[in-house]
Each structure stands twice: as structure tokens, then as C-alpha cells.
Design a protein around this motif. Structure first.
Motif, short mmCIF file in Angstrom:
data_model
loop_
_atom_site.label_atom_id
_atom_site.label_comp_id
_atom_site.label_asym_id
_atom_site.label_seq_id
_atom_site.Cartn_x
_atom_site.Cartn_y
_atom_site.Cartn_z
N ALA A 99 -33.15 81.40 -29.23
CA ALA A 99 -32.90 82.21 -28.26
C ALA A 99 -33.23 82.21 -26.83
O ALA A 99 -32.36 82.19 -25.96
CB ALA A 99 -33.26 83.77 -28.54
N ILE A 100 -34.52 81.81 -26.79
CA ILE A 100 -35.25 81.20 -25.28
C ILE A 100 -34.44 80.04 -24.99
O ILE A 100 -34.10 80.13 -23.68
CB ILE A 100 -36.56 80.91 -25.56
CG1 ILE A 100 -37.40 82.29 -25.66
CG2 ILE A 100 -36.90 80.21 -24.28
CD1 ILE A 100 -38.74 82.15 -26.01
N CYS A 101 -33.94 79.14 -25.71
CA CYS A 101 -33.48 77.85 -25.16
C CYS A 101 -32.06 78.18 -24.54
O CYS A 101 -31.60 77.73 -23.63
CB CYS A 101 -33.30 76.99 -26.42
SG CYS A 101 -32.58 75.39 -25.88
N ILE B 22 -28.24 78.61 -20.27
CA ILE B 22 -27.42 79.37 -19.07
C ILE B 22 -28.10 79.43 -17.71
O ILE B 22 -27.28 79.49 -17.00
CB ILE B 22 -27.35 80.90 -19.58
CG1 ILE B 22 -26.54 80.98 -21.17
CG2 ILE B 22 -26.57 81.98 -18.83
CD1 ILE B 22 -25.31 80.50 -21.12
N ALA B 23 -29.56 79.66 -17.74
CA ALA B 23 -30.06 79.65 -16.41
C ALA B 23 -29.79 78.39 -15.44
O ALA B 23 -29.70 78.43 -14.32
CB ALA B 23 -31.38 80.14 -16.46
N PHE B 24 -30.08 77.45 -16.19
CA PHE B 24 -29.74 76.20 -15.61
C PHE B 24 -28.53 75.72 -15.46
O PHE B 24 -28.17 74.46 -14.88
CB PHE B 24 -30.74 74.83 -16.45
CG PHE B 24 -32.16 74.86 -16.16
CD1 PHE B 24 -32.70 73.91 -15.28
CD2 PHE B 24 -32.93 76.00 -16.82
CE1 PHE B 24 -33.94 73.92 -14.92
CE2 PHE B 24 -34.51 75.84 -16.62
CZ PHE B 24 -34.85 75.01 -15.63
N ASP B 25 -27.54 76.04 -15.96
CA ASP B 25 -26.19 75.99 -16.21
C ASP B 25 -25.54 74.73 -16.36
O ASP B 25 -25.18 73.82 -15.61
CB ASP B 25 -25.54 76.37 -14.42
CG ASP B 25 -23.97 76.39 -14.56
OD1 ASP B 25 -23.31 76.69 -15.53
OD2 ASP B 25 -23.24 76.30 -13.31
N LEU B 26 -26.10 74.05 -17.49
CA LEU B 26 -25.90 72.91 -18.02
C LEU B 26 -24.43 72.60 -18.24
O LEU B 26 -23.89 73.53 -18.97
CB LEU B 26 -26.84 72.60 -19.09
CG LEU B 26 -28.55 72.25 -19.14
CD1 LEU B 26 -28.86 71.92 -20.15
CD2 LEU B 26 -28.75 71.42 -17.78
N PRO B 27 -23.90 71.27 -18.12
CA PRO B 27 -22.76 70.83 -18.74
C PRO B 27 -22.83 70.99 -20.32
O PRO B 27 -23.76 71.18 -21.10
CB PRO B 27 -22.53 69.66 -18.53
CG PRO B 27 -23.68 69.16 -17.24
CD PRO B 27 -24.68 70.14 -17.26
N ALA B 28 -21.44 71.18 -20.84
CA ALA B 28 -21.50 71.47 -22.27
C ALA B 28 -21.94 70.80 -23.13
O ALA B 28 -22.95 71.21 -23.93
CB ALA B 28 -19.94 71.92 -22.61
N ALA B 29 -21.91 69.54 -22.90
CA ALA B 29 -22.57 68.49 -24.06
C ALA B 29 -24.09 68.70 -23.98
O ALA B 29 -24.80 68.47 -24.85
CB ALA B 29 -22.16 67.06 -23.54
N LEU B 30 -24.61 68.76 -22.86
CA LEU B 30 -26.15 68.96 -22.55
C LEU B 30 -26.65 70.09 -22.97
O LEU B 30 -27.80 70.22 -23.80
CB LEU B 30 -26.35 68.60 -21.01
CG LEU B 30 -26.19 67.23 -20.39
CD1 LEU B 30 -26.69 67.14 -19.05
CD2 LEU B 30 -26.67 66.06 -21.48
N ALA B 31 -25.91 71.15 -22.80
CA ALA B 31 -26.25 72.44 -23.60
C ALA B 31 -26.40 72.45 -24.92
O ALA B 31 -27.11 72.88 -25.62
CB ALA B 31 -25.15 73.47 -22.93
N VAL B 32 -25.25 71.91 -25.47
CA VAL B 32 -25.37 71.80 -27.05
C VAL B 32 -26.50 70.79 -27.64
O VAL B 32 -27.21 71.32 -28.42
CB VAL B 32 -24.08 71.04 -27.55
CG1 VAL B 32 -24.06 70.94 -29.24
CG2 VAL B 32 -22.80 71.92 -27.55
#
Length: 292
Positions: free
Chosen positions: A51-53, A58-68
Motif C-alpha cells: 500500500a505504501i509502495c 503515484i507520488a513519483f508518477d513513474l512510467p507504467a513498467a517501472l511502477a509495476v
């Protein structure tokens, strides 16, 4: 990528086999001895950290692949390195072994679940899931089967298991390093940008994991040595498992970048946390259930 797809599952299987060589059935039964410490640590690991991650992503607005990739890292269980750090800094290593054993089993369910939900969310809500049933079975195969095999070897030939412990660790580390280096070389032109994108968030996630790992148990009245063990178990994720899933099952080098970056940073953050905890004023060990 073909090399990674072939060798990385082998490297991870060797790592998990090595973990099995250090485990016995009593390590799973020990949860009865440390009920509060185990429940608090597993709750943080399985529920709170993802949940924290997600909030950080969301806060860092990462690209989809890096977010996953970050969510994949958050869903990974603790690594065996946590046992060493716990030993060095006064933690209850028996609790570490118990948490690693239980969490590695639970990861067969939690890791595909978190990964699929993350892929669905960050893929624009298309509902495309990356770890279907067959690949979930592959996660089970590279996590549970080698662990079970290692435990069987230890049960039947404990002296042989002790002798093989170090060679297995060395072999897995060498193979893993070669595979990761090869995969990163394929993305050499983009590597600087990836690290720049995830360096700060992986550092923040590592620090937060270590902090929660210590203070959540302490606030729940868990003994200090068990809180140190929890700190290391929660703060040191199994990056090898994250990288293996990203490269060999999801066929994405980008999704492996967060775990690879984290894998370097966490040695320093975990050591820093250990020295901070060791330098705290010595306090009497509290019995579980007493006040902090």
C-alpha cells in the motif's frame, strides 16, 4: 533476454534451494512461539508495504513498467541476507528464519496477485494480466519446489546440507550477477535514465521499509531483538525473485530495474539502520506483550 529467461530461473532455484538447506519443519512451527512478532511482521510485509509502495509510485508518477517493477519489489518476501544483518545487529535470527520460511510460501499467492493488480491498474485499466495461471505455477515451481528439495536434503543428510550451504550461495550469486549484468547491458543506453527515475523512490522505499519493520513491532510491544529481526526481514526484500519474475515471466527488463537498483541501495540503508539501532541506549529486553 533469452539468456535471462533460461538462466535466471536456474539461479533463483539455486538460491531457494540454498534457503531450503537452512530450514526445518520446526522453523514453520516456531510461529506459535512468536505469535505477535510474526503476525505484526507479516501484516507489514504483505499488506502495509504494498500500500505504501503504491502511494510512492503515484507520488513519483513513474512510467507504467517501472511502477509495476516497484510493486513487484514490494510484494517480494524477505531475502536470506536479512538473516545475516539480523545476526550482525542483535536481532532474533530464529524469528528471521521463521518469517522467511512463511513469507516465501505466502509469496506464491501474494506476489502474482499484487503483480496482476498492478499490471491491470498501470496498464490503463485494460485488464491485461501478466501472470496467468500457468505463470503462477511457474512462480510456485521456482519458489516452493527448490525450498522443499533443500529441506528434504537437510532432513536426510544434515551434514551434507551444511557443507553445501556456502558453495550453493556462491554459485547462485555468480549466476545471478552474470544474468543481471547481461540483461542490463541490453538496456545500457536507457540505464542512466532508469536509475535516475527510480533511484530516489527505491531509496525512500528502503528507508520506509526498515523504519516500519522496527517501529511497528515495538509499538505493538514486541521485544527489541525481535523488532530488529523484523526490521531486517521487512527492510531487505528478495530482489532476485522480483528480477526473475520481471525478466523471465513478464519479459520486461524495465520492470527489473527497480529491484536491481534497490538491490544495491539496500545494503547501505540496512547497514545504516543496523548501526543506528545498535547505537541506541541499551534497554532491557521486554517480554512479549509488555509495554514499550
Amino acid at each position: 533476454m533469452a539468456l535471462a529467461g533460461t538462466l535466471l530461473p536456474i539461479a533463483l532455484a539455486i538460491i531457494m534451494f540454498g534457503l531450503g538447506l537452512s530450514l526445518t519443519i520446526s522453523d514453520f512451527r516456531r510461529v506459535v512461539v512468536y505469535p505477535k512478532a510474526t503476525v505484526v511482521a507479516l501484516g507489514c510485509q504483505i499488506l502495509l508495504l504494498p500500500a505504501i509502495c503504491f502511494g510512492l509510485v503515484i507520488a513519483f508518477d513513474l512510467p507504467a513498467a517501472l511502477a509495476v517493477g516497484m510493486m513487484l519489489l514490494a510484494a517480494s518476501p524477505g531475502g536470506t541476507t536479512a538473516n545475516l544483518y539480523s545476526h550482525l545487529f542483535g536481532g532474533d535470527v530464529a524469528l528471521n528464519v521463521t518469517l522467511t520460511a512463511i513469507n516465501s510460501v505466502l509469496a506464491v499467492v501474494t506476489l502474482p496477485l499484487v503483480t496482476n493488480l498492478s499490471l491491470s491498474y498501470f496498464d490503463g485499466g485494460s485488464g491485461t494480466l501478466g501472470l496467468q495461471f500457468d505463470k503462477t505455477l511457474q512462480v510456485m515451481a521456482i519458489v516452493l519446489v527448490p525450498v522443499a528439495a533443500g529441506m528434504a536434503v537437510r532432513a536426510m543428510a544434515p551434514r551434507f546440507a551444511e557443507r553445501m550451504n556456502t558453495p550453493v550461495k556462491i554459485a547462485s550469486a555468480v549466476i545471478l550477477a552474470l544474468v543481471i549484468a547481461g540483461a542490463l547491458l541490453q538496456e545500457l543506453d536507457n540505464l542512466g535514465g532508469y536509475i535516475q527515475s527510480v533511484g530516489l523512490i527505491t531509496l525512500a522505499f528502503s528507508v520506509i521499509s526498515l523504519t516500519i519493520g522496527y517501529w511497528a513491532p515495538r509499538l505493538a510491544g514486541v521485544r527489541r531483538d525481535q523488532a530488529v529481526a523484523s526490521c531486517m526481514e521487512i527492510g531487505i526484500h528478495n530482489g532476485a525473485l522480483s528480477i526473475a519474475v520481471a525478466l523471465s515471466l513478464l519479459n520486461s527488463t524495465q520492470m527489473a530495474i527497480p529491484a536491481a537498483t534497490y538491490g544495491v541501495l539496500m545494503f547501505f540503508t540496512a547497514a545504516g539502520a543496523g548501526f543506528l539501532l545498535r547505537s541506541r541506549t541499551a534497554e532491557p529486553i521486554l517480554s512479549e506483550g509488555s509495554s514499550v
